[in-house]
Design a protein around this motif. Structure first.
Motif, PDB file in Angstrom:
ATOM      1  N   ALA A   2      -2.587  45.782  -7.397  1.00  0.00           N
ATOM      2  CA  ALA A   2      -2.631  45.318  -8.787  1.00  0.00           C
ATOM      3  C   ALA A   2      -3.293  46.358  -9.681  1.00  0.00           C
ATOM      4  N   LEU A   3      -4.417  46.929  -9.227  1.00  0.00           N
ATOM      5  CA  LEU A   3      -5.104  47.923 -10.043  1.00  0.00           C
ATOM      6  C   LEU A   3      -4.262  49.182 -10.209  1.00  0.00           C
ATOM      7  N   GLU A   4      -3.511  49.553  -9.170  1.00  0.00           N
ATOM      8  CA  GLU A   4      -2.598  50.695  -9.284  1.00  0.00           C
ATOM      9  C   GLU A   4      -1.548  50.444 -10.368  1.00  0.00           C
ATOM     10  N   GLY A  27      -0.928  52.363 -13.914  1.00  0.00           N
ATOM     11  CA  GLY A  27       0.381  52.911 -14.229  1.00  0.00           C
ATOM     12  C   GLY A  27       0.910  52.432 -15.561  1.00  0.00           C
ATOM     13  N   ALA A  28       0.473  51.248 -15.981  1.00  0.00           N
ATOM     14  CA  ALA A  28       0.896  50.700 -17.271  1.00  0.00           C
ATOM     15  C   ALA A  28       0.002  51.172 -18.416  1.00  0.00           C
ATOM     16  N   GLY A  29      -0.998  52.001 -18.098  1.00  0.00           N
ATOM     17  CA  GLY A  29      -1.878  52.518 -19.137  1.00  0.00           C
ATOM     18  C   GLY A  29      -3.118  51.683 -19.387  1.00  0.00           C
ATOM     19  N   ASP A  30      -3.367  50.677 -18.544  1.00  0.00           N
ATOM     20  CA  ASP A  30      -4.550  49.841 -18.710  1.00  0.00           C
ATOM     21  C   ASP A  30      -5.793  50.577 -18.206  1.00  0.00           C
ATOM     22  N   THR A  31      -6.941  50.195 -18.729  1.00  0.00           N
ATOM     23  CA  THR A  31      -8.222  50.748 -18.290  1.00  0.00           C
ATOM     24  C   THR A  31      -8.870  49.797 -17.309  1.00  0.00           C
ATOM     25  N   VAL A  32      -9.161  50.286 -16.115  1.00  0.00           N
ATOM     26  CA  VAL A  32      -9.759  49.472 -15.054  1.00  0.00           C
ATOM     27  C   VAL A  32     -11.272  49.678 -15.048  1.00  0.00           C
ATOM     28  N   ILE A  33     -12.008  48.572 -14.974  1.00  0.00           N
ATOM     29  CA  ILE A  33     -13.470  48.601 -14.941  1.00  0.00           C
ATOM     30  C   ILE A  33     -13.932  47.717 -13.778  1.00  0.00           C
ATOM     31  N   LEU A  34     -14.768  48.253 -12.907  1.00  0.00           N
ATOM     32  CA  LEU A  34     -15.311  47.470 -11.802  1.00  0.00           C
ATOM     33  C   LEU A  34     -16.589  46.759 -12.253  1.00  0.00           C
ATOM     34  N   VAL A  35     -16.729  45.500 -11.846  1.00  0.00           N
ATOM     35  CA  VAL A  35     -17.861  44.669 -12.260  1.00  0.00           C
ATOM     36  C   VAL A  35     -18.489  44.091 -10.995  1.00  0.00           C
ATOM     37  N   SER A  36     -19.763  44.407 -10.746  1.00  0.00           N
ATOM     38  CA  SER A  36     -20.326  44.056  -9.442  1.00  0.00           C
ATOM     39  C   SER A  36     -21.839  43.950  -9.481  1.00  0.00           C
ATOM     40  N   GLY A  37     -22.381  43.099  -8.604  1.00  0.00           N
ATOM     41  CA  GLY A  37     -23.821  43.041  -8.397  1.00  0.00           C
ATOM     42  C   GLY A  37     -24.316  44.166  -7.525  1.00  0.00           C
ATOM     43  N   GLU A  87     -11.747  56.237  -6.100  1.00  0.00           N
ATOM     44  CA  GLU A  87     -10.535  56.038  -5.308  1.00  0.00           C
ATOM     45  C   GLU A  87      -9.495  55.216  -6.054  1.00  0.00           C
ATOM     46  N   VAL A  88      -9.925  54.168  -6.769  1.00  0.00           N
ATOM     47  CA  VAL A  88      -8.960  53.290  -7.441  1.00  0.00           C
ATOM     48  C   VAL A  88      -8.733  53.697  -8.891  1.00  0.00           C
ATOM     49  N   GLY A  89      -9.390  54.770  -9.341  1.00  0.00           N
ATOM     50  CA  GLY A  89      -9.180  55.241 -10.707  1.00  0.00           C
ATOM     51  C   GLY A  89      -9.830  54.390 -11.769  1.00  0.00           C
ATOM     52  N   ALA A  90     -10.933  53.732 -11.420  1.00  0.00           N
ATOM     53  CA  ALA A  90     -11.643  52.931 -12.419  1.00  0.00           C
ATOM     54  C   ALA A  90     -12.318  53.846 -13.428  1.00  0.00           C
ATOM     55  N   ALA A  91     -12.249  53.465 -14.679  1.00  0.00           N
ATOM     56  CA  ALA A  91     -12.818  54.291 -15.751  1.00  0.00           C
ATOM     57  C   ALA A  91     -14.294  53.999 -15.971  1.00  0.00           C
ATOM     58  N   GLY A  92     -14.789  52.883 -15.432  1.00  0.00           N
ATOM     59  CA  GLY A  92     -16.177  52.539 -15.673  1.00  0.00           C
ATOM     60  C   GLY A  92     -16.707  51.553 -14.659  1.00  0.00           C
ATOM     61  N   LEU A  93     -18.046  51.431 -14.630  1.00  0.00           N
ATOM     62  CA  LEU A  93     -18.740  50.488 -13.761  1.00  0.00           C
ATOM     63  C   LEU A  93     -19.655  49.612 -14.605  1.00  0.00           C
ATOM     64  N   LEU A  94     -19.597  48.319 -14.389  1.00  0.00           N
ATOM     65  CA  LEU A  94     -20.579  47.384 -14.916  1.00  0.00           C
ATOM     66  C   LEU A  94     -21.255  46.801 -13.688  1.00  0.00           C
ATOM     67  N   CYS A  95     -22.526  47.137 -13.458  1.00  0.00           N
ATOM     68  CA  CYS A  95     -23.135  46.784 -12.178  1.00  0.00           C
ATOM     69  C   CYS A  95     -24.649  46.675 -12.311  1.00  0.00           C
ATOM     70  N   SER A  96     -25.293  46.260 -11.226  1.00  0.00           N
ATOM     71  CA  SER A  96     -26.746  46.260 -11.174  1.00  0.00           C
ATOM     72  C   SER A  96     -27.231  47.703 -11.107  1.00  0.00           C
TER      73      SER A  96
END
Length: 247
Positions: A103-105, A109-119, A131-140
């Motif tokens: 899904a993230l790939e 490919g559609a031009g969306d920005t992926v952001i990982l959100v995690s504790g 690895e997954v091409g995330a543009a940012g991290l929201l995390c602890s």
């Protein structure tokens, strides 16, 4: 350049990857640095937190307790062994949940920005994001002093309501992005605040508690990568777009 049409937020543990990164890395790190004694320490920490969770302790409080274990550890050594952990673990089959990764790939490919959100924290998350091409991290964010981890967090743990706050802030910084067009992926009831902020929430694994609280969410089977395209809007046909542009 125009900004992304959509932001895509994804939880990590048991949403994007199969395991619990924080505890797996804890065991890996202390076994590498302290041998058998370190392995026992990590097992004791995991057992204590598991018992507290079963007794109903808030996940935010447990997250803070987890980070106390890291007090006095060198930041550089933690980062070095986090890379080693990722290299070892990611090479094993099933590290990533196939459907979410696909899904993230497709989003990228559609031009969306992926952001990982995690504790979890940046040392663990950075190689996954790359690895997954995330543009940012929201995390602890663990606190540091003189190159050492303090055992305390900078701000709140990125769990529950803190995920909602982080997602809202990310959306605020992109005023041209419509939250109703955005996506979020999560697996646990603690992801509900994040999922509720976007127009397209996706529950990975089909948690009954989560789907009951958010009946509009779509469900993604973790290993059903072939089901993913049906979750996403169709991509424009290049020829059709060109004709409309020239009209």
């Amino acid at each position: 350049m125009s900004g992304p049409a959509r932001l895509v937020f994804s939880d990590v543990d048991e949403t994007l990857i199969a395991g619990k990164s924080m505890f797996d890395f804890l065991a890996f790190y202390f076994r590498r640095t302290r041998g058998t004694r370190g392995a026992r320490l990590a097992a004791d920490v995991g057992g204590d937190l598991s018992r507290r969770m079963s007794a109903g302790a808030p996940r935010e409080a447990l997250n803070r307790l987890y980070y106390r274990t890291w007090a006095g550890e060198p930041v550089a050594r933690v980062a070095e062994l986090a890379e080693a952990w990722y290299a070892e673990r990611s090479g094993a089959p099933g590290f990533y949940l196939a459907a979410t990764r696909r899904a993230l790939e497709l989003h990228r490919g559609a031009g969306d920005t992926v952001i990982l959100v995690s504790g979890s924290f940046p040392a663990i998350l950075a190689p996954i994001a790359a690895e997954v091409g995330a543009a940012g991290l929201l995390c602890s964010v663990p606190g540091t002093r003189d190159g050492m981890l303090t055992g305390r967090l900078v701000g709140d743990p990125c769990i529950g309501e803190a995920k909602r706050v982080a997602v809202r802030e990310a959306l605020r910084r992109c005023p041209d992005v419509d939250p109703a067009r955005c996506y979020a992926y999560g697996d646990h009831i603690s992801d509900l605040p994040m999922l509720a902020e976007v127009g397209h929430p996706v529950v990975v694994g089909g948690s009954a508690e989560l789907t009951a609280r958010l009946p509009r969410a779509r469900v993604l089977r973790p290993h059903a990568a072939l089901d993913v395209p049906a979750l996403l809007p169709p991509r424009p046909v290049a020829g059709a777009e060109a004709r409309r542009a020239g009209a």
